[in-house]
Each structure stands twice: as C-alpha cells, then as structure tokens.
Design an enzyme around this catalytic site. Structure first.
Site, PDB file in Angstrom:
ATOM      1  CE  LYS A 129       4.968  13.956  -8.851  1.00  0.00           C
ATOM      2  NZ  LYS A 129       4.636  12.578  -8.583  1.00  0.00           N
ATOM      3  CD  GLU A 188      10.685   9.778 -12.693  1.00  0.00           C
ATOM      4  OE1 GLU A 188      10.613   8.748 -11.996  1.00  0.00           O
ATOM      5  OE2 GLU A 188      10.559  10.914 -12.235  1.00  0.00           O
ATOM      6  NE  ARG A 211       2.158  17.143   0.414  1.00  0.00           N
ATOM      7  CZ  ARG A 211       2.340  15.886   0.775  1.00  0.00           C
ATOM      8  NH1 ARG A 211       2.396  15.577   2.054  1.00  0.00           N
ATOM      9  NH2 ARG A 211       2.472  14.926  -0.109  1.00  0.00           N
TER      10      ARG A 211
HETATM   11  P1  ADP Z   1       3.614  10.875  -5.679  1.00  0.00           P
HETATM   12  O1  ADP Z   1       3.695  12.312  -6.063  1.00  0.00           O
HETATM   13  O2  ADP Z   1       2.325  10.261  -6.008  1.00  0.00           O
HETATM   14  O3  ADP Z   1       4.095  10.632  -4.285  1.00  0.00           O
HETATM   15  P2  ADP Z   1       6.179   9.866  -6.611  1.00  0.00           P
HETATM   16  O4  ADP Z   1       6.837  10.389  -7.835  1.00  0.00           O
HETATM   17  O5  ADP Z   1       6.706  10.320  -5.309  1.00  0.00           O
HETATM   18  O6  ADP Z   1       4.636  10.152  -6.685  1.00  0.00           O
HETATM   19  O7  ADP Z   1       6.209   8.260  -6.661  1.00  0.00           O
HETATM   20  C1  ADP Z   1       5.495   7.490  -5.729  1.00  0.00           C
HETATM   21  C2  ADP Z   1       6.065   6.085  -5.667  1.00  0.00           C
HETATM   22  O8  ADP Z   1       6.011   5.466  -6.954  1.00  0.00           O
HETATM   23  C3  ADP Z   1       7.521   6.000  -5.253  1.00  0.00           C
HETATM   24  O9  ADP Z   1       7.685   5.994  -3.861  1.00  0.00           O
HETATM   25  C4  ADP Z   1       7.960   4.700  -5.900  1.00  0.00           C
HETATM   26  O10 ADP Z   1       7.594   3.586  -5.129  1.00  0.00           O
HETATM   27  C5  ADP Z   1       7.165   4.672  -7.193  1.00  0.00           C
HETATM   28  N1  ADP Z   1       7.949   5.265  -8.299  1.00  0.00           N
HETATM   29  C6  ADP Z   1       7.818   6.509  -8.801  1.00  0.00           C
HETATM   30  N2  ADP Z   1       8.683   6.727  -9.818  1.00  0.00           N
HETATM   31  C7  ADP Z   1       9.378   5.584  -9.975  1.00  0.00           C
HETATM   32  C8  ADP Z   1      10.423   5.162 -10.876  1.00  0.00           C
HETATM   33  N3  ADP Z   1      10.907   5.977 -11.813  1.00  0.00           N
HETATM   34  N4  ADP Z   1      10.888   3.908 -10.736  1.00  0.00           N
HETATM   35  C9  ADP Z   1      10.406   3.066  -9.791  1.00  0.00           C
HETATM   36  N5  ADP Z   1       9.439   3.402  -8.931  1.00  0.00           N
HETATM   37  C10 ADP Z   1       8.912   4.648  -9.007  1.00  0.00           C
HETATM   38  P1  ADP Z   2       3.081  12.034   2.074  1.00  0.00           P
HETATM   39  O1  ADP Z   2       3.676  12.421   0.754  1.00  0.00           O
HETATM   40  O2  ADP Z   2       2.965  13.102   3.077  1.00  0.00           O
HETATM   41  O3  ADP Z   2       3.653  10.792   2.584  1.00  0.00           O
HETATM   42  P2  ADP Z   2       0.741  11.150   0.702  1.00  0.00           P
HETATM   43  O4  ADP Z   2       1.446  11.062  -0.594  1.00  0.00           O
HETATM   44  O5  ADP Z   2       0.130   9.925   1.280  1.00  0.00           O
HETATM   45  O6  ADP Z   2       1.609  11.766   1.827  1.00  0.00           O
HETATM   46  O7  ADP Z   2      -0.330  12.299   0.610  1.00  0.00           O
HETATM   47  C1  ADP Z   2      -0.943  12.815   1.747  1.00  0.00           C
HETATM   48  C2  ADP Z   2      -2.357  13.132   1.435  1.00  0.00           C
HETATM   49  O8  ADP Z   2      -2.424  14.082   0.404  1.00  0.00           O
HETATM   50  C3  ADP Z   2      -3.158  11.956   0.952  1.00  0.00           C
HETATM   51  O9  ADP Z   2      -4.472  12.169   1.426  1.00  0.00           O
HETATM   52  C4  ADP Z   2      -3.089  12.072  -0.562  1.00  0.00           C
HETATM   53  O10 ADP Z   2      -4.191  11.447  -1.150  1.00  0.00           O
HETATM   54  C5  ADP Z   2      -3.119  13.568  -0.718  1.00  0.00           C
HETATM   55  N1  ADP Z   2      -2.391  14.085  -1.881  1.00  0.00           N
HETATM   56  C6  ADP Z   2      -1.063  14.181  -2.018  1.00  0.00           C
HETATM   57  N2  ADP Z   2      -0.728  14.776  -3.179  1.00  0.00           N
HETATM   58  C7  ADP Z   2      -1.884  15.061  -3.799  1.00  0.00           C
HETATM   59  C8  ADP Z   2      -2.224  15.701  -5.042  1.00  0.00           C
HETATM   60  N3  ADP Z   2      -1.301  16.171  -5.891  1.00  0.00           N
HETATM   61  N4  ADP Z   2      -3.510  15.818  -5.333  1.00  0.00           N
HETATM   62  C9  ADP Z   2      -4.446  15.357  -4.500  1.00  0.00           C
HETATM   63  N5  ADP Z   2      -4.198  14.775  -3.325  1.00  0.00           N
HETATM   64  C10 ADP Z   2      -2.944  14.625  -2.974  1.00  0.00           C
END
Ligand code: ADP
Ligand code: ADP
Ligand code: MG
Length: 471
Positions: A115, A199, A290
């Site tokens: 990231k 962040e 993906r």
């Molecule tokens: P992941 O890889 O687990 O999906 P993300 O970086 O996409 O992680 O963040 C997942 C969720 O966490 C976001 O949809 C949001 O709700 C919250 N989030 C992440 N970063 C921030 C931020 N800087 N400020 C507020 N909410 C955040």
């Molecule tokens: P999307 O981003 O497609 O909305 P999710 O964040 O819910 O989906 O992730 C989809 C699936 O992949 C879930 O089963 C989640 O636990 C898994 N997953 C996503 N990112 C990771 C990661 N970096 N490591 C392990 N599992 C992950």
C-alpha cells in the site's frame, strides 16, 4: 483464446468463473480440499482435483497449483478473490511456467499490493492520496511526530493488509502508543509482514470504488462506481451501484482518476481503485488487483460480464467496449449473506444448512455455492451467498431488496439477512444519507427478532411427529 482454466479458488466465486467459462466454451478445472469434498464448485466444473486433507494448504500452495495446471493441460489460472489472488509470487510462477495468470503482471500486483508503494505511484501520477507517511513507519517515535503534524485521529495500517484487517484508528498519542504494536503484531500474523504506515483518518467518509478494465494493448476503461460505505469493522456488508449520492461531475471525475491510476502502473485485466470521499474531497486508498466480491452489481447496471472480459483480456484480445459504449441503468444492491450472528458481534455461525430456498423473481440474482444439507465448513470465509437486486430506481431497488430478503429461506445457521432488512428500513439509508459510520452508529438496528415462519414450524412439527413415531 484460452481453452482450459484452472480455478484456484472455491465457493461462489469458483462457481461464478465456471459459469463464464461454460458460456465461452472454455473448459474449467476445480480444485478442492477435504472439507470441500461435497462443495458445489467441483460438481459444476468439467474436472476436479483433490489437494489433500488440510483445509487450506492446497488452496494456498502456488507451486502445486501451477504444476497442476500444467499436468491437467490448462493454459490459464483464474485466482478469484482472497487466497492467492493478490499473491505476486503466484503470478510470477505462472509467468515462468508459461501459464496465463488471469490478472495483471506479477510486478504490478507486487507494487499495488504494497500500500505504501501504491501511494507513491499514485502521488507520482497526480492522483490525490490520503495524507500520511511517506513509506513505512520506522518506529513509534516517528509515528508520534507524524501524527502531531497530520493531526488526530490517524489510522495505522498494515502495508500488506487486506480484508479489513490490520487497520486501527488512534484518537490520541496514548491510543497511538497502544495500537501501534497491535497493528504490527496483527500484520505479522495475518500478512507475514511487520510493515505499517500512517494515514490521516478521514472522519465519516464514503467508500467509493471504481471498476476498471484494461487490455494488453494499453486501453483502459471504467465501469462507474460502487458505494461500499455500509461496513462493519472495515469490511463491506451491502454494496450499491451506482452511488446514490454522487453528482454527475463527481462521477466523471472519480472515474477519470481510476483510469489514470490504472494507466500509471501499466495495469492489465479487471481491477478496482478504492477511494474515500468526504464532501468534495477524494482520496485514493488502495487498488485491488483482482475481481472483487461486489463486481456483480456493476454487471447488473452496465450489462458487462466482468469475468468474461477478464478471460478475453487474458487471451490477449482487445476490450469489447470503448468508454463511450459503457452506460448504466437503474440501481443494484448486493447483500453479503454471511453465516454470522449480528447480535453476537457478527460471530461466525458455521454448520449445516437445514433448509434453503433461493429468492427469485424480477431483478434478483443469487451467486452462491450452498444448497439444502450443505455443511458450511469453519475454515473459510463466512460469506455464504450474495443476493443481488436490480431495479430502475433507488426506491424500487430498496423495495425489491426487502422483498427478496423476505423470500429467502436459509435456516440451520444464523445469517445477516434480517439485519439487512433493518438497514433497508432506516430513513437515512432510504435517503442515501450514509457513510462508513452508519453501522457502528446504529446499534439499535440489532434489536430485531427472527420471525418464525409458519411453514417451517409445520416442517419442524412434521419432523418431530415422524421421530416420535419412530419412522
Ligand atoms: P483493505 O485492504 O482491508 O480493504 P482499505 O485500505 O481498503 O483496507 O480500508 C478498508 C476500510 O477501512 C475502508 O473502506 C474504510 O472504511 C476504512 N479506512 C481505511 N483507511 C481509512 C482512512 N484513512 N480514514 C478513514 N477510514 C479508513
Ligand atoms: P473485496 O475487496 O472484493 O470487496 P474483501 O476485502 O471482502 O473483498 O476480500 C475478499 C476476500 O479476500 C475475503 O475473504 C477476505 O478475507 C480476503 N482477503 C482480501 N485481501 C486479503 C489479504 N491481503 N490477505 C488475506 N485475505 C484477504
Ligand atoms: Mg479495501
């Protein structure tokens, strides 16, 4: 054109990929581990192979899967989501073995999966990013100094994180001292990397993400946005396309940003660029390299089969559509039906599905791999079904969602279904006025009772009478 695909996944997404293959005349190969012996994905695929007794090891062994693809005459591997889908090493092994990885190049997965590297690329490309650290944090002292500069609240996030894990909000220096080591330990355990970054916490943002498609000729298009603000613990519950609260100008702007982001990293295949929105500010958050769980709602509003496009792009064909060919119609909602107990802090509820009846009717799509009598194994994700509803207007799609959730019968395990009815009934949701704080700020929505359905009572009685009679 790709002729035979090994599907390196399970459950509903494996079934989804089999369906696309079947429509395109492509043979599909399923894999499974012992707990999945009776899973639907292997019954639906053309061939299936066991990867042993361990529930997870087989699904997570890149070398074994590449070798299996070669042995079974597959020219490509579709990784689905989760598991190895964003594993750059897996993609690299495919490239070396001459098996097509249905996704971007391994180098792109690597740079976007990290990231902080992704933030660097976006900064360079002029895509606005959330204020935060340049790269990973060195230690708690650096974190404390930076937090003072940025201003609390801040987020500490795992650099290789995903699935909503490895993210903690800190409202003060005291909290930062507490949370910092916790995120490091969580990141190490879950993602095998102790790297974390900071962040600024965007307070009560909307999660808006853009679906993109990019071909090997370098053409990139977007398929508009999804609003995934309805989340618990940073994980999506209900997804919406298009967002009911974007202006047409915001929509064009954010779509353009996503295309620029994909172009900047030489992206190929389907991907999602995730943003946080607050007022008129848009910040890049991450890119998922993906197919996503919620790709379905974009398919419903645009009519584009995203998995089909993935297979075409991976075969080296140009995109089937130019940007100007893409339009959207109506609204779509996706409910992630999780085998969880919302009333018990969303604790997973695994076990046998005693009774399943799929909702249907106009504008209703169900993507699942469950059936009556199916045992939901405890080793995998708790999402067991995706219920997708489409209608011409926002009001109608809410009514349709309510009706479809009511149609659905899924008994034997606890699910999030009834809880979603509560959300649909909330006036703020109905007005499209919600952000990522909606679920945590409405604990009262958890006060509901699962209604007992007359037919099921009759069924239970019949079973009890039969048992008593010794039948
Ligand atoms: P992941 O890889 O687990 O999906 P993300 O970086 O996409 O992680 O963040 C997942 C969720 O966490 C976001 O949809 C949001 O709700 C919250 N989030 C992440 N970063 C921030 C931020 N800087 N400020 C507020 N909410 C955040
Ligand atoms: P999307 O981003 O497609 O909305 P999710 O964040 O819910 O989906 O992730 C989809 C699936 O992949 C879930 O089963 C989640 O636990 C898994 N997953 C996503 N990112 C990771 C990661 N970096 N490591 C392990 N599992 C992950
Ligand atoms: Mg994300």
């Amino acid at each position: 054109m790709i002729k035979k695909v090994l599907i390196a996944n399970r459950g509903e997404i494996a079934v989804r990929i089999v369906r696309a293959c079947a429509e395109m005349g492509i043979r599909s190969v399923a894999i499974y581990t012992e707990p999945d012996r009776y899973a639907l994905h292997l019954k639906r695929a053309d061939e299936s192979y066991s990867l042993g007794a361990d529930p997870l090891a087989g699904y997570l062994d890149p070398l074994r899967l590449v070798n299996l693809a070669l042995e079974t005459g597959c020219d490509a591997i579709h990784p689905g989501y989760g598991f190895l889908s964003e594993n750059a090493e897996f993609a690299r092994l495919c490239e070396e073995a001459g098996v097509i990885f249905i996704g971007p190049k391994s180098t792109v997965i690597h740079s976007m999966g990290d990231k902080t590297q992704a933030r660097d690329s976006m900064r360079a490309a002029g895509v606005p990013i959330t204020p935060g650290s340049d790269g990973n944090l060195k230690d708690i002292d650096e974190a404390l100094t930076l937090a003072e500069e940025i201003g609390y609240p801040v987020m500490i996030k795992a650099t290789s994180g995903g699935g909503g894990r490895g993210i903690r909000r800190c409202d003060s220096a005291t909290e930062l001292r507490q949370q910092y080591p916790r995120v490091i330990s969580e990141a190490t355990k879950a993602f095998g990397s102790a790297d974390v970054f900071m962040e600024k916490c965007i307070v009560n943002p909307r999660h808006i993400e853009v679906q993109i498609l990019a071909d090997s000729q370098g053409d990139v298009i977007h398929l508009y946005e999804r609003d995934c603000s309805i989340q618990r613990r940073n994980q999506k519950l209900i997804e919406i396309a298009p967002s009911p609260s974007l202006t047409p100008e915001q929509r064009e702007y954010i779509g353009g940003l996503a295309v620029r982001a994909a172009e900047a990293v030489g992206y190929e295949n389907a991907g999602t660029v995730e943003f946080l929105l607050t007022g008129n500010e848009v910040y890049f958050m991450e890119m998922n390299t993906r197919v996503q769980v919620e790709h379905t709602i974009t398919e419903q509003i645009t009519g584009v089969d995203i998995v089909r496009e993935q297979l075409r792009i991976a075969s080296g064909l140009p995109l089937s559509y130019r940007q100007e060919d893409i339009s959207y119609r109506g609204f779509a909602l996706q409910f992630r039906i999780n085998a969880e107990d919302p009333k018990n802090d969303f604790l997973p509820s695994f076990g046998r599905i005693s009774h399943y009846y799929a909702p249907g009717g106009p504008g209703v799509r169900v993507d699942t791999a469950i059936y009556t009598g199916y045992d939901i194994p405890p080793y995998f994700d708790s999402m067991c079904m995706k219920l997708i509803c489409w209608a011409l207007t926002w009001e109608e799609v809410i009514a349709r969602g309510r009706r479809a959730l009511d149609d659905m019968r899924l008994r034997g395990v606890k699910t999030t279904g009834t809880y979603y009815q509560q959300i649909l009934n909330h006036p703020d949701f109905q007005r499209g006025e919600f952000d990522t704080s909606f679920v945590p700020s409405h604990p009262e929505l958890l006060n509901y009772s699962e209604k007992a359905l007359p037919k099921e009572i009759a069924l239970a009685l019949a079973a009890a009478i039969a048992a008593h009679a010794g039948l």
